[in-house]
Structures are given as structure tokens and as C-alpha cells.
Design a protein around this motif. Sequence first.
Motif, PDB file in Angstrom:
ATOM      1  N   MET A  32      -4.760   1.596   0.656  1.00  0.00           N
ATOM      2  CA  MET A  32      -4.799   0.830  -0.426  1.00  0.00           C
ATOM      3  C   MET A  32      -5.857   1.084  -1.399  1.00  0.00           C
ATOM      4  O   MET A  32      -7.187   1.688  -1.060  1.00  0.00           O
ATOM      5  N   LEU A  33      -5.432   1.027  -2.787  1.00  0.00           N
ATOM      6  CA  LEU A  33      -6.299   1.884  -3.960  1.00  0.00           C
ATOM      7  C   LEU A  33      -6.619   0.274  -4.369  1.00  0.00           C
ATOM      8  O   LEU A  33      -6.018  -0.398  -4.778  1.00  0.00           O
ATOM      9  N   VAL A  34      -8.130   0.507  -4.785  1.00  0.00           N
ATOM     10  CA  VAL A  34      -8.560  -0.874  -5.497  1.00  0.00           C
ATOM     11  C   VAL A  34      -9.305  -0.490  -6.777  1.00  0.00           C
ATOM     12  O   VAL A  34      -9.944   0.533  -6.845  1.00  0.00           O
ATOM     13  N   ASP A  35      -8.803  -1.052  -7.943  1.00  0.00           N
ATOM     14  CA  ASP A  35      -9.332  -0.831  -9.114  1.00  0.00           C
ATOM     15  C   ASP A  35     -10.640  -1.666  -9.181  1.00  0.00           C
ATOM     16  O   ASP A  35     -10.901  -2.835  -9.085  1.00  0.00           O
ATOM     17  N   THR A  36     -11.741  -0.887  -9.477  1.00  0.00           N
ATOM     18  CA  THR A  36     -13.002  -1.362  -9.531  1.00  0.00           C
ATOM     19  C   THR A  36     -13.641  -1.545 -10.773  1.00  0.00           C
ATOM     20  O   THR A  36     -14.829  -1.689 -11.002  1.00  0.00           O
ATOM     21  N   ARG A  37     -12.721  -1.479 -12.059  1.00  0.00           N
ATOM     22  CA  ARG A  37     -13.420  -1.636 -13.347  1.00  0.00           C
ATOM     23  C   ARG A  37     -13.817  -2.970 -13.522  1.00  0.00           C
ATOM     24  O   ARG A  37     -14.589  -3.128 -14.710  1.00  0.00           O
ATOM     25  N   SER A  38     -13.461  -4.101 -13.024  1.00  0.00           N
ATOM     26  CA  SER A  38     -13.821  -5.384 -13.168  1.00  0.00           C
ATOM     27  C   SER A  38     -14.778  -6.096 -12.241  1.00  0.00           C
ATOM     28  O   SER A  38     -15.113  -5.378 -11.154  1.00  0.00           O
ATOM     29  N   ASN A  39     -15.479  -6.965 -12.582  1.00  0.00           N
ATOM     30  CA  ASN A  39     -16.362  -7.650 -11.538  1.00  0.00           C
ATOM     31  C   ASN A  39     -15.716  -8.090 -10.249  1.00  0.00           C
ATOM     32  O   ASN A  39     -16.250  -8.338  -9.284  1.00  0.00           O
TER      33      ASN A  39
ATOM     34  N   GLY B  55       0.696  -1.219  -0.113  1.00  0.00           N
ATOM     35  CA  GLY B  55       0.010  -0.145   0.184  1.00  0.00           C
ATOM     36  C   GLY B  55       0.827   1.404   0.115  1.00  0.00           C
ATOM     37  O   GLY B  55       2.244   1.264  -0.245  1.00  0.00           O
ATOM     38  N   ILE B  56       0.032   2.383   0.118  1.00  0.00           N
ATOM     39  CA  ILE B  56       0.634   3.641   0.255  1.00  0.00           C
ATOM     40  C   ILE B  56       0.944   3.980   1.592  1.00  0.00           C
ATOM     41  O   ILE B  56      -0.014   4.040   2.607  1.00  0.00           O
TER      42      ILE B  56
ATOM     43  N   LYS C  82     -11.139   2.950  -5.514  1.00  0.00           N
ATOM     44  CA  LYS C  82     -11.608   3.152  -4.169  1.00  0.00           C
ATOM     45  C   LYS C  82     -10.412   3.395  -3.412  1.00  0.00           C
ATOM     46  O   LYS C  82      -9.603   2.501  -3.550  1.00  0.00           O
ATOM     47  N   ALA C  83     -10.407   4.149  -2.231  1.00  0.00           N
ATOM     48  CA  ALA C  83      -9.320   4.135  -1.592  1.00  0.00           C
ATOM     49  C   ALA C  83      -9.643   3.899  -0.110  1.00  0.00           C
ATOM     50  O   ALA C  83     -10.912   4.231   0.352  1.00  0.00           O
ATOM     51  N   TYR C  84      -9.141   2.914   0.656  1.00  0.00           N
ATOM     52  CA  TYR C  84      -9.480   2.368   1.934  1.00  0.00           C
ATOM     53  C   TYR C  84      -8.093   2.725   2.799  1.00  0.00           C
ATOM     54  O   TYR C  84      -6.822   2.533   2.433  1.00  0.00           O
ATOM     55  N   TYR C  85      -8.365   3.136   4.162  1.00  0.00           N
ATOM     56  CA  TYR C  85      -7.328   3.070   5.199  1.00  0.00           C
ATOM     57  C   TYR C  85      -7.246   1.570   5.379  1.00  0.00           C
ATOM     58  O   TYR C  85      -8.422   0.746   5.643  1.00  0.00           O
ATOM     59  N   THR C  86      -6.063   0.944   5.708  1.00  0.00           N
ATOM     60  CA  THR C  86      -6.035  -0.646   5.996  1.00  0.00           C
ATOM     61  C   THR C  86      -4.901  -0.728   6.941  1.00  0.00           C
ATOM     62  O   THR C  86      -3.972   0.267   7.144  1.00  0.00           O
ATOM     63  N   HIS C  87      -4.839  -1.765   7.626  1.00  0.00           N
ATOM     64  CA  HIS C  87      -3.766  -2.294   8.726  1.00  0.00           C
ATOM     65  C   HIS C  87      -2.675  -2.470   7.698  1.00  0.00           C
ATOM     66  O   HIS C  87      -2.844  -3.135   6.549  1.00  0.00           O
ATOM     67  N   THR C  88      -1.516  -2.080   8.147  1.00  0.00           N
ATOM     68  CA  THR C  88      -0.355  -2.762   7.527  1.00  0.00           C
ATOM     69  C   THR C  88      -0.246  -4.367   8.184  1.00  0.00           C
ATOM     70  O   THR C  88      -0.804  -4.746   9.111  1.00  0.00           O
ATOM     71  N   SER C  89       1.027  -4.990   7.580  1.00  0.00           N
ATOM     72  CA  SER C  89       1.026  -6.407   7.950  1.00  0.00           C
ATOM     73  C   SER C  89       2.012  -6.435   9.521  1.00  0.00           C
ATOM     74  O   SER C  89       2.712  -7.278   9.637  1.00  0.00           O
ATOM     75  N   SER C  90       2.393  -5.152   9.588  1.00  0.00           N
ATOM     76  CA  SER C  90       3.575  -4.791  10.750  1.00  0.00           C
ATOM     77  C   SER C  90       3.096  -4.954  12.294  1.00  0.00           C
ATOM     78  O   SER C  90       3.767  -4.942  13.064  1.00  0.00           O
ATOM     79  N   GLY C  91       1.728  -4.816  12.318  1.00  0.00           N
ATOM     80  CA  GLY C  91       1.222  -4.793  13.779  1.00  0.00           C
ATOM     81  C   GLY C  91       0.210  -4.032  13.880  1.00  0.00           C
ATOM     82  O   GLY C  91      -0.795  -3.847  13.091  1.00  0.00           O
TER      83      GLY C  91
END
Length: 176
Positions: free
Chosen positions: A114-121, A101-102, A149-158
Amino acid sequence: LSTMVNAASTPTVGASGTITFNGTISADSCVVHSDGPGTAGGNLTYNLGTVPVSALGTEANPSGGGTLTALPTDLNLSVECGSAATTVELKLTPTAVSGKGIAVSGGATNVQIMLVDTRSNTPAPLDFTSGSATLTGAISGGSSSIPLKAYYTHTSSGTATAGPANATVAYTLSYN
């Protein structure tokens, strides 16, 4: 009597001011527009709002995983190029990367965007592991749509902690 008629027909000035127009003429052959609230020139600004730590998703599942559903921010990008163009590439390069992610700055820890490409099913999170991600789209009638779409997400670090979470991503358009 004559002075009373003239005084009554003279309008009263309620306000006055200046209208200023600013802009730049560029040699760019493609432009990006957005329906987001903060579009100025080639710069786009999105407010992701306040999101509870318990609503944060993961890299693999940005929209869920927490005890609350993460609400995305739509980035409906519209690309306009010359009429001879048939495809466009949008290269996104974050100032800093965190996992796929960013990376964010400002105080929140173990949080990324995280950015999500929503052009497909099957919407797919973009992977910034290499430092950038490139999206390709067909141009029809001089334009192409790239909905993200932009989401805030957890990182894998903690464990994520609360605080401001801001990021910047540069973009470059190229076309054929």
C-alpha cells in the motif's frame, strides 16, 4: 650517482584504469528524482526490507493492525518541470493490483503493498482498484514534492504467509 637520483624521483604507478560516463539525453520536460538508494535514469528502486507477518497492517490501516508496528519505506519524490508549469499529475500503474493495493510476486501470499500519500495532516492510502492512481501537485519554482510511504499489508483474502514480496509500478508525469 646520477642514476640513483633519477630512479628515486620517478613515481611508482599504483593503479590505472578507465572512467566511464553513461547517460542519455531525453526530450522529457519533467523528471522525477528521489532520495532513495536506487535511482537510475527514470527508474527508482526501493528496498522494503524484511517485515514480519505479525507487523503487517491492512488496506485501511497500513501502518498498524499487527502485533508489531509496520515500518514504512519513504518515497520522497521530487518532480521537476519547466518553469511555465503550474501543476503536475503523477499517474501510478502497478503491473498487477490486489484489492486496493499493489500485488506482489515471489512467494509471499495474501500480501500487498500500500502506498500512502503523506502530504496532508490525514495521510491517505492510494486506491488502485481501477488499475491506477493519480496524484496532483502544485509546481512552484519548477518543482513539486510528492512524499509517499510504502507498507507491506495483508490482503483481504486471507492469512499472509512469508516469502519474497516484489512489485513494479509504472509512472507517467504530465503537467499544465
